[in-house]
Design an enzyme around this catalytic site. Structure first.
Site, mmCIF file in Angstrom:
data_model
loop_
_atom_site.group_PDB
_atom_site.id
_atom_site.type_symbol
_atom_site.label_atom_id
_atom_site.label_comp_id
_atom_site.label_asym_id
_atom_site.label_seq_id
_atom_site.Cartn_x
_atom_site.Cartn_y
_atom_site.Cartn_z
ATOM 1 N N GLY A 63 4.175 -6.598 21.069
ATOM 2 C CA GLY A 63 5.154 -7.351 21.850
ATOM 3 C C GLY A 63 5.481 -8.677 21.196
ATOM 4 O O GLY A 63 5.544 -9.720 21.855
ATOM 5 N N HIS A 64 5.672 -8.613 19.895
ATOM 6 C CA HIS A 64 6.048 -9.817 19.139
ATOM 7 C C HIS A 64 6.554 -9.408 17.762
ATOM 8 O O HIS A 64 6.455 -8.241 17.369
ATOM 9 C CB HIS A 64 4.858 -10.779 19.001
ATOM 10 N N ALA A 65 7.101 -10.386 17.046
ATOM 11 C CA ALA A 65 7.500 -10.190 15.648
ATOM 12 C C ALA A 65 6.904 -11.330 14.833
ATOM 13 O O ALA A 65 6.339 -12.288 15.387
ATOM 14 C CB ALA A 65 9.022 -10.197 15.526
ATOM 15 N N ARG A 110 7.474 -5.393 17.255
ATOM 16 C CA ARG A 110 6.642 -4.182 17.370
ATOM 17 C C ARG A 110 5.889 -4.138 18.693
ATOM 18 O O ARG A 110 5.459 -5.175 19.214
ATOM 19 C CB ARG A 110 5.668 -4.028 16.190
#
Ligand code: TYD
Length: 147
Positions: A63-65, A110
């Site tokens: 839940g981040h990039a 992702r």
């Protein structure tokens, strides 16, 4: 692979530049060994290794990039799905073999889902941990990749 890195700096990140890489396997009837050396099967030098384990059933991670970080993600044990998102296209990749790794370029959102019981997610990373490199808000991610 080196070309992918050059391109990832020059153009918007794309899920199509994230690829599953077959890793070398030293096969033996008494067990297998997979070896990853810097700049050999992956296009970056490893600065950090971490692994995620004891993920409760149904739990979601990621839940981040990342702005600059490159990673190779390996299912060292068990299986899970990686959802890659470049802001336009989403691609889901199942990792379930320890001799295959998913190379993830910078600028890719992702999510990690569907962890099997006992799954171990191993990550080789191109940089030391830096919270400044994270994009944890999806709108911030879109602003970042759209320049
Ligand atoms: P994070 O990368 O958000 O986990 P995931 O993508 O698996 O959901 O990391 C969770 C927390 O763990 C983060 O807030 C800080 C800590 N952490 C470190 O201290 N060092 C590291 O190298 C990593 C990957 C995480």
């Amino acid at each position: 692979m080196k070309e992918i890195i050059k391109n990832s700096k020059m153009h918007r990140s794309s899920v199509y530049n994230c690829s599953v890489v077959e890793l070398p396997k030293v096969h033996n009837r008494a067990g297998n060994i997979t070896v990853i050396e810097n700049s050999d099967v992956i296009p970056f030098d490893v600065k950090r290794v971490y692994y995620l384990y004891d993920v409760p059933g149904g739990e979601t991670r990621g839940g981040h990039a990342h702005k600059d970080l490159q990673q190779l993600i390996v299912a060292a044990s068990g299986s899970f799905d990686v959802i890659l998102d470049d802001g336009k296209v989403k691609k889901t990749i199942t990792l379930n073999r320890p001799n295959f790794g998913l190379y993830v370029t910078p600028g890719i959102w992702r999510e990690l889902i569907n962890f099997s019981s006992g799954a171990v997610l191993l990550v080789l990373a191109s940089m030391k941990y830096s919270e400044d490199d994270y994009l944890r808000n999806y709108d911030d991610f879109l602003s970042f990749i759209n320049g």
